[in-house]
Design an enzyme around this catalytic site. Structure first.
Site, PDB file in Angstrom:
ATOM      1  N   CYS A   1     -15.246  22.192 -25.803  1.00  0.00           N
ATOM      2  CA  CYS A   1     -15.019  21.127 -25.026  1.00  0.00           C
ATOM      3  C   CYS A   1     -15.261  19.913 -25.738  1.00  0.00           C
ATOM      4  CB  CYS A   1     -16.067  21.273 -23.774  1.00  0.00           C
ATOM      5  SG  CYS A   1     -17.733  21.296 -24.253  1.00  0.00           S
TER       6      CYS A   1
ATOM      7  N   ASP B   1     -19.027  29.603 -24.577  1.00  0.00           N
ATOM      8  CA  ASP B   1     -18.572  28.416 -24.069  1.00  0.00           C
ATOM      9  C   ASP B   1     -19.895  27.473 -24.348  1.00  0.00           C
ATOM     10  OD1 ASP B   1     -17.813  26.267 -22.424  1.00  0.00           O
ATOM     11  OD2 ASP B   1     -18.609  26.901 -20.497  1.00  0.00           O
TER      12      ASP B   1
ATOM     13  N   ARG C   1     -13.386  30.995 -14.669  1.00  0.00           N
ATOM     14  CA  ARG C   1     -14.525  32.086 -14.277  1.00  0.00           C
ATOM     15  C   ARG C   1     -13.576  33.103 -13.521  1.00  0.00           C
ATOM     16  NH1 ARG C   1     -18.749  27.664 -14.418  1.00  0.00           N
ATOM     17  NH2 ARG C   1     -17.919  26.679 -12.550  1.00  0.00           N
TER      18      ARG C   1
HETATM   19  N1  SAH Z   1     -20.889  28.296 -19.473  1.00  0.00           N
HETATM   20  C1  SAH Z   1     -21.632  27.402 -18.677  1.00  0.00           C
HETATM   21  C2  SAH Z   1     -21.483  26.015 -19.234  1.00  0.00           C
HETATM   22  C3  SAH Z   1     -22.241  25.794 -20.633  1.00  0.00           C
HETATM   23  S1  SAH Z   1     -22.923  24.253 -20.981  1.00  0.00           S
HETATM   24  C4  SAH Z   1     -21.072  27.264 -17.300  1.00  0.00           C
HETATM   25  O1  SAH Z   1     -19.792  27.810 -16.749  1.00  0.00           O
HETATM   26  O2  SAH Z   1     -21.618  26.444 -16.478  1.00  0.00           O
HETATM   27  C5  SAH Z   1     -23.943  24.705 -22.526  1.00  0.00           C
HETATM   28  C6  SAH Z   1     -24.971  25.413 -22.453  1.00  0.00           C
HETATM   29  O3  SAH Z   1     -25.397  25.698 -23.751  1.00  0.00           O
HETATM   30  C7  SAH Z   1     -26.186  24.547 -22.095  1.00  0.00           C
HETATM   31  O4  SAH Z   1     -26.857  25.231 -20.804  1.00  0.00           O
HETATM   32  C8  SAH Z   1     -27.162  24.518 -23.375  1.00  0.00           C
HETATM   33  O5  SAH Z   1     -28.600  24.667 -22.881  1.00  0.00           O
HETATM   34  C9  SAH Z   1     -26.725  25.668 -23.943  1.00  0.00           C
HETATM   35  N2  SAH Z   1     -27.061  25.592 -25.316  1.00  0.00           N
HETATM   36  C10 SAH Z   1     -26.783  24.408 -26.256  1.00  0.00           C
HETATM   37  N3  SAH Z   1     -26.889  25.106 -27.545  1.00  0.00           N
HETATM   38  C11 SAH Z   1     -27.319  26.235 -27.589  1.00  0.00           C
HETATM   39  C12 SAH Z   1     -27.776  27.375 -28.418  1.00  0.00           C
HETATM   40  N4  SAH Z   1     -27.760  26.983 -29.836  1.00  0.00           N
HETATM   41  N5  SAH Z   1     -27.943  28.458 -28.098  1.00  0.00           N
HETATM   42  C13 SAH Z   1     -28.120  28.673 -26.791  1.00  0.00           C
HETATM   43  N6  SAH Z   1     -27.890  27.874 -25.911  1.00  0.00           N
HETATM   44  C14 SAH Z   1     -27.384  26.559 -26.241  1.00  0.00           C
END
Ligand code: SAH
Length: 391
Positions: free
Chosen positions: A335, A295, A210
């Protein structure tokens, strides 16, 4: 002196243990003493009775997760030592007494010699997550170790293990109670919902990534997909992005993102939020972004899901590469532990080929240093990232 039950492993399977790989697969076991149950602490020997290691027994493919390669008589002092070493590393990383960052990972499972245990520190509250029954049995020891390391600074310990495996019980405070849940990361404020949020509440592993993003976000139109609590969005706004669109399929994640934007000074950035599936969003969104973050959650939780995960990484990367303005940058992550960097890079390359655009790799990223991986355990490098430049 505590006596631990014994497990004997096959002659041709001892090399990984001698090389400090922390897992013993079930196929490596030649014999074991009667009555060993899931969660027991066991000693590991070779066929001729040479002591090799001590670990937690699991009734699955990874049959023993190793805690020590020397003889151990007292588990509590073994744990205390490891906690102290983990704390000392975070001190050397400049994290334990830092004016602008007061959340970090204290224990990163195998990376800190404690497979099956994660402990994240949120400004006085330690949130623990155990991933094995062996660690589950050590909860009391874990609380003692935290008290030993932090003293008065430890206000609460929250156990966030429910649902990780069967028999993990309820999420609950093992010490103290809910207290201030606002933390600072690189000077930015975040509200951490460890009780109902995902994982332990925050994706601390992305902190340095970030920070890297902030270097490039000024005056940019940013799309933060899989935004969760808006980590990348807050950094982009603070760096002077023109516009930040945050997308997540979870309404509560989007609510958290909004709260976090409000907590920080972001008045020069136009923030918008979309509770939507990212795959869908990317098919109809604007094509004027010049910085995109991808992500996603782990698409592959195990080997059998690896192929479809790689296809999913290819698909979102294709959509982003296709959409982004010339000269734009993509921060793309995986991840999934079972997708290694070569596979991930291959998926992104396949996406670039399909999108027929020139794509260069500017940087290769990973989890922050408070998420160390043992050199003997390559699986520990679970977070892989690429910074792409798309012309
Ligand atoms: N980038 C974030 C962490 C991502 S965790 C950070 O820096 O904190 C992954 C996220 O993806 C979760 O919040 C989950 O709700 C979301 N997610 C999972 N599948 C998804 C999809 N198909 N479309 C949109 N969001 C999704």
């Amino acid at each position: 002196m505590t006596q631990f039950p014994k497990i004997y492993i096959r002659r041709n399977k001892i090399d990984p243990v001698k090389r400090f790989h922390p897992w013993i697969f079930s196929g490596a076991i030649k014999s074991q003493e009667e009555g060993i149950k899931e969660g027991d602490t066991v000693e590991v020997y070779n066929e001729t009775g040479e002591y090799l290691a001590l670990g937690h027994y699991n009734a699955n493919n990874i049959a023993v997760k190793l805690l020590a390669y020397e003889k151990v008589t007292d588990i509590e002092s073994l744990f205390l030592n490891k906690f102290q070493q983990a704390y000392d590393l975070r001190t050397r990383l400049g994290l334990t007494q830092c004016a602008h960052t007061n959340c970090y990972r204290l224990i990163n499972a195998e990376g800190d010699g404690l497979p099956g245990l994660i402990v994240d520190w949120y400004n006085g509250t330690a949130v623990i997550q155990v991933h094995s029954l062996g660690m589950y049995h050590q909860k009391e020891t874990i609380v003692h170790c935290l008290q030993g390391v932090y003293g008065d600074r430890l206000l609460a310990v929250y156990d966030k293990s429910a649902g990780v495996m069967p028999k993990m019980g309820q999420n609950q405070y093992l010490l103290g109670e809910k207290s201030d849940n606002t933390v600072l990361e690189n000077g930015h404020s975040f509200l951490i919902d460890w009780e109902t949020g995902q994982k332990t509440g925050f994706f601390i592993d992305q902190r340095d990534n970030r920070a890297l993003l902030s270097k490039y976000a000024h005056n940019k139109r940013v799309l933060n997909t899989f935004a969760y609590s808006g980590g990348f969005s807050v950094y982009a706004g603070a760096a002077g992005a023109l516009r930040v669109d945050s997308v997540d399929s979870s309404a509560s994640a989007i609510d958290l993102s909004k709260e976090n934007i409000a907590l920080n000074d972001q008045k020069d950035t136009a923030h918008s939020f979309y509770t939507e599936d990212v795959f869908e969003f990317l098919t109809h969104c604007a094509a004027d972004y010049n910085l995109i973050i991808l992500d996603p959650p782990a698409f592959a939780k195990n080997i059998s899901a690896r192929h479809s995960a790689v296809m999913a990484y290819k698909r979102i990367n294709y959509q982003a590469i296709k959409k982004i303005e010339a000269g734009g940058m993509i921060f793309t992550f995986s991840c999934s532990q079972v997708v290694n960097i070569d596979l991930f890079r291959g998926a992104v390359m396949a996406a670039a080929i399909e999108a027929r655009r020139p794509v260069r790799i500017l940087a290769q990223l990973g989890q922050g240093p408070d998420h160390p991986a043992s050199i003997y355990h390559p699986e520990g490098h679970y977070l892989k990232g690429l910074v792409l430049s798309v012309d």
